[in-house]
Design a protein around this motif. Structure first.
Motif, PDB file in Angstrom:
ATOM      1  N   LYS A  59      38.993  96.465  37.418  1.00  0.00           N
ATOM      2  CA  LYS A  59      38.813  95.316  36.504  1.00  0.00           C
ATOM      3  C   LYS A  59      38.175  94.111  37.194  1.00  0.00           C
ATOM      4  CE  LYS A  59      42.784  96.599  33.702  1.00  0.00           C
ATOM      5  NZ  LYS A  59      44.229  96.358  33.671  1.00  0.00           N
ATOM      6  N   ILE A  60      38.006  94.172  38.528  1.00  0.00           N
ATOM      7  CA  ILE A  60      37.317  93.072  39.210  1.00  0.00           C
ATOM      8  C   ILE A  60      35.848  93.155  38.802  1.00  0.00           C
ATOM      9  CG2 ILE A  60      36.647  92.084  41.471  1.00  0.00           C
ATOM     10  CD1 ILE A  60      39.584  92.107  41.522  1.00  0.00           C
ATOM     11  N   PRO A  61      35.294  92.091  38.211  1.00  0.00           N
ATOM     12  CA  PRO A  61      33.906  92.183  37.745  1.00  0.00           C
ATOM     13  C   PRO A  61      32.983  92.666  38.862  1.00  0.00           C
ATOM     14  CG  PRO A  61      34.891  90.101  37.056  1.00  0.00           C
ATOM     15  CD  PRO A  61      35.875  90.759  37.981  1.00  0.00           C
ATOM     16  N   GLY A  62      32.183  93.699  38.562  1.00  0.00           N
ATOM     17  CA  GLY A  62      31.200  94.193  39.539  1.00  0.00           C
ATOM     18  C   GLY A  62      31.706  95.320  40.428  1.00  0.00           C
ATOM     19  N   PHE A  63      33.030  95.535  40.501  1.00  0.00           N
ATOM     20  CA  PHE A  63      33.537  96.555  41.432  1.00  0.00           C
ATOM     21  C   PHE A  63      33.043  97.954  41.074  1.00  0.00           C
ATOM     22  CE2 PHE A  63      36.696  99.635  42.972  1.00  0.00           C
ATOM     23  CZ  PHE A  63      36.715  99.324  44.322  1.00  0.00           C
ATOM     24  N   VAL A  64      33.091  98.290  39.791  1.00  0.00           N
ATOM     25  CA  VAL A  64      32.690  99.660  39.402  1.00  0.00           C
ATOM     26  C   VAL A  64      31.174  99.859  39.488  1.00  0.00           C
ATOM     27  CG1 VAL A  64      34.724 100.162  37.988  1.00  0.00           C
ATOM     28  CG2 VAL A  64      32.730  99.087  36.927  1.00  0.00           C
ATOM     29  N   GLU A  65      30.427  98.790  39.699  1.00  0.00           N
ATOM     30  CA  GLU A  65      28.975  98.928  39.892  1.00  0.00           C
ATOM     31  C   GLU A  65      28.652  99.355  41.332  1.00  0.00           C
ATOM     32  OE1 GLU A  65      27.039  95.287  38.656  1.00  0.00           O
ATOM     33  OE2 GLU A  65      28.446  95.164  36.997  1.00  0.00           O
ATOM     34  N   LEU A  66      29.618  99.225  42.224  1.00  0.00           N
ATOM     35  CA  LEU A  66      29.410  99.677  43.600  1.00  0.00           C
ATOM     36  C   LEU A  66      29.404 101.207  43.610  1.00  0.00           C
ATOM     37  CD1 LEU A  66      32.010  97.311  45.351  1.00  0.00           C
ATOM     38  CD2 LEU A  66      29.551  96.931  45.092  1.00  0.00           C
ATOM     39  N   SER A  67      28.828 101.801  44.655  1.00  0.00           N
ATOM     40  CA  SER A  67      28.836 103.268  44.725  1.00  0.00           C
ATOM     41  C   SER A  67      30.279 103.758  44.826  1.00  0.00           C
ATOM     42  CB  SER A  67      28.034 103.743  45.932  1.00  0.00           C
ATOM     43  OG  SER A  67      28.729 103.444  47.127  1.00  0.00           O
ATOM     44  N   LEU A  68      30.521 104.978  44.324  1.00  0.00           N
ATOM     45  CA  LEU A  68      31.871 105.531  44.363  1.00  0.00           C
ATOM     46  C   LEU A  68      32.368 105.629  45.808  1.00  0.00           C
ATOM     47  CD1 LEU A  68      33.973 106.540  42.355  1.00  0.00           C
ATOM     48  CD2 LEU A  68      33.061 108.832  42.660  1.00  0.00           C
ATOM     49  N   LEU A 149      39.960  92.909  49.320  1.00  0.00           N
ATOM     50  CA  LEU A 149      39.382  94.181  48.861  1.00  0.00           C
ATOM     51  C   LEU A 149      37.909  94.280  49.257  1.00  0.00           C
ATOM     52  CD1 LEU A 149      39.448  96.778  47.009  1.00  0.00           C
ATOM     53  CD2 LEU A 149      38.773  95.285  45.140  1.00  0.00           C
ATOM     54  N   LEU A 150      37.149  93.260  48.952  1.00  0.00           N
ATOM     55  CA  LEU A 150      35.694  93.343  49.106  1.00  0.00           C
ATOM     56  C   LEU A 150      35.244  93.190  50.564  1.00  0.00           C
ATOM     57  CD1 LEU A 150      34.879  91.226  45.956  1.00  0.00           C
ATOM     58  CD2 LEU A 150      34.724  93.700  46.146  1.00  0.00           C
ATOM     59  N   ASN A 151      36.070  92.549  51.370  1.00  0.00           N
ATOM     60  CA  ASN A 151      35.717  92.306  52.768  1.00  0.00           C
ATOM     61  C   ASN A 151      36.223  93.408  53.698  1.00  0.00           C
ATOM     62  OD1 ASN A 151      34.722  90.564  54.917  1.00  0.00           O
ATOM     63  ND2 ASN A 151      36.865  90.173  55.416  1.00  0.00           N
ATOM     64  N   ASN A 169      24.337  95.496  49.089  1.00  0.00           N
ATOM     65  CA  ASN A 169      23.821  94.212  48.591  1.00  0.00           C
ATOM     66  C   ASN A 169      24.638  93.726  47.397  1.00  0.00           C
ATOM     67  OD1 ASN A 169      21.876  93.869  50.547  1.00  0.00           O
ATOM     68  ND2 ASN A 169      20.315  95.018  49.418  1.00  0.00           N
ATOM     69  N   LYS A 170      25.000  94.666  46.523  1.00  0.00           N
ATOM     70  CA  LYS A 170      25.851  94.310  45.376  1.00  0.00           C
ATOM     71  C   LYS A 170      27.189  93.764  45.867  1.00  0.00           C
ATOM     72  CE  LYS A 170      24.169  97.571  41.902  1.00  0.00           C
ATOM     73  NZ  LYS A 170      24.461  98.860  41.240  1.00  0.00           N
ATOM     74  N   LEU A 171      27.727  94.421  46.908  1.00  0.00           N
ATOM     75  CA  LEU A 171      29.008  93.999  47.476  1.00  0.00           C
ATOM     76  C   LEU A 171      28.914  92.571  48.028  1.00  0.00           C
ATOM     77  CD1 LEU A 171      31.899  94.747  48.386  1.00  0.00           C
ATOM     78  CD2 LEU A 171      30.926  95.768  50.420  1.00  0.00           C
ATOM     79  N   LEU A 172      27.835  92.285  48.722  1.00  0.00           N
ATOM     80  CA  LEU A 172      27.660  90.939  49.293  1.00  0.00           C
ATOM     81  C   LEU A 172      27.544  89.877  48.193  1.00  0.00           C
ATOM     82  CD1 LEU A 172      25.279  91.797  52.268  1.00  0.00           C
ATOM     83  CD2 LEU A 172      27.639  90.976  52.436  1.00  0.00           C
TER      84      LEU A 172
ATOM     85  N   GLN B  12      39.941 110.604  41.376  1.00  0.00           N
ATOM     86  CA  GLN B  12      40.227 110.817  39.939  1.00  0.00           C
ATOM     87  C   GLN B  12      40.566 109.502  39.249  1.00  0.00           C
ATOM     88  OE1 GLN B  12      43.324 113.729  39.510  1.00  0.00           O
ATOM     89  NE2 GLN B  12      41.977 115.392  40.168  1.00  0.00           N
ATOM     90  N   LEU B  13      41.403 108.708  39.902  1.00  0.00           N
ATOM     91  CA  LEU B  13      41.819 107.441  39.286  1.00  0.00           C
ATOM     92  C   LEU B  13      40.637 106.485  39.131  1.00  0.00           C
ATOM     93  CD1 LEU B  13      45.232 106.826  41.076  1.00  0.00           C
ATOM     94  CD2 LEU B  13      44.912 107.289  38.655  1.00  0.00           C
ATOM     95  N   LEU B  14      39.724 106.526  40.079  1.00  0.00           N
ATOM     96  CA  LEU B  14      38.547 105.652  39.984  1.00  0.00           C
ATOM     97  C   LEU B  14      37.620 106.111  38.870  1.00  0.00           C
ATOM     98  CD1 LEU B  14      37.735 105.028  43.761  1.00  0.00           C
ATOM     99  CD2 LEU B  14      38.266 103.269  42.082  1.00  0.00           C
ATOM    100  N   GLN B  15      37.601 107.407  38.632  1.00  0.00           N
ATOM    101  CA  GLN B  15      36.655 107.926  37.641  1.00  0.00           C
ATOM    102  C   GLN B  15      37.199 108.018  36.230  1.00  0.00           C
ATOM    103  OE1 GLN B  15      34.327 111.399  39.032  1.00  0.00           O
ATOM    104  NE2 GLN B  15      32.864 109.706  39.138  1.00  0.00           N
ATOM    105  N   ASN B  16      38.505 108.277  36.100  1.00  0.00           N
ATOM    106  CA  ASN B  16      38.990 108.475  34.730  1.00  0.00           C
ATOM    107  C   ASN B  16      39.421 107.164  34.092  1.00  0.00           C
ATOM    108  OD1 ASN B  16      41.633 107.797  35.304  1.00  0.00           O
ATOM    109  ND2 ASN B  16      42.310 109.895  35.592  1.00  0.00           N
TER     110      ASN B  16
END
Lengths: 244, 24
Positions: A59-68, A149-151, A169-172, B12-16
């Motif tokens: 839920k942190i804005p932008g976190f899920v845009e980072l690579s898995l 988290l991000l650092n 770059n997204k992370l920074l 799994q938790l990150l993806q689902n």
């Protein structure tokens, strides 16, 4: 709205909404504790909190845009620091006590039953006292947690591929947003410009102490697991193995 | 071992999108 277009106020509002709900251990605590029973309660609670932590990070804005890969690396590097900062926040108005959950509160002396844990309790209590002295505000707390988290993995990963470079770059940029948000939160407190700068320094310096306690805690938990004092399973095991 | 295999639950938790409250 993308985080880069959000005002610091909007960004903080989003990370405040991301805060996990209060979590209960929901166990009948038999006192006095034994080494095994206290370690079992601590690890059970940590395992529950970890599941909620993944949801919080998403839920942190932008976190899920980072690579898995980056998402996994960040979480496995910082999970115990995040748990410890949460513990400090819950304990900040209770000098001498560690409020692991509303139904699991410990005095410093209760740490005596687990070999090696008293030293960690003392470090946690000392950092909590420092936050108390600084009168840590909720807005600052949520920013510090996002910063941890991000650092957490910034200085150990060298991007190799174009995708990794893009994620870094997204992370920074995301870290910039969090720092802006923390600066904004401090600016609302009616301090002079110099006092604001000092407060930013004091708050961020505390993060190095949290990293230090977390490393101690990780070593302790690994030892307890190796000695079979406690059975570590599920998500906690996955996270712990990642650090040993 | 790949990162995904080493961190099956985390992955799994990150993806689902299952409510983590239910999982907890």
């Amino acid at each position: 709205v993308h985080h880069s277009a959000m005002s610091p106020e909007e960004f903080i509002s989003r990370i405040m909404e991301a805060e996990p709900p209060e979590i209960y251990l929901m166990e009948d605590l038999k006192k006095p504790f034994t080494e095994a029973s206290m370690m079992m309660s601590l690890t059970n609670l940590a395992d529950k909190e970890l599941v909620l932590m993944i949801s919080w990070a998403k839920k942190i804005p932008g976190f899920v845009e980072l690579s898995l890969t980056d998402q996994i690396h960040l979480l496995k590097c910082c999970w115990l620091e995040i748990l410890m900062l949460g513990l400090m926040w819950r304990s900040v108005d209770h000098p001498g006590k560690l409020i692991f959950s509303p139904d699991f509160k410990l005095n410093r002396e209760e740490g005596q039953c687990v070999e090696g844990i008293m030293e960690i309790f003392d470090m946690l209590l000392a950092a909590t006292s420092r936050f108390r002295e600084l009168k840590l505000q909720r807005e600052e707390y949520v920013c510090l947690k996002a910063m941890i988290l991000l650092n957490s993995n910034l200085c150990t990963s060298a991007p190799q591929t174009a995708e990794e470079l893009e994620s870094r770059n997204k992370l920074l940029r995301l870290l910039d947003s969090v720092i802006d948000a923390l600066v904004w939160a401090i600016s609302k407190m009616g301090l002079s410009t110099q006092q604001q700068t000092l407060r930013l320094g004091h708050l961020t310096m505390l993060l190095s102490h949290i990293r230090h306690v977390s490393n101690k805690g990780m070593d302790h938990l690994s030892t307890m697991k190796r000695k079979n004092v406690v059975l570590v399973y599920d998500l906690l095991l996955e996270m712990l193995d990642a650090n040993t | 071992t790949s990162l995904k295999e080493k961190h099956k639950i985390l992955h799994q938790l990150l993806q689902n999108s299952t409510s983590p409250v239910d999982l907890a």
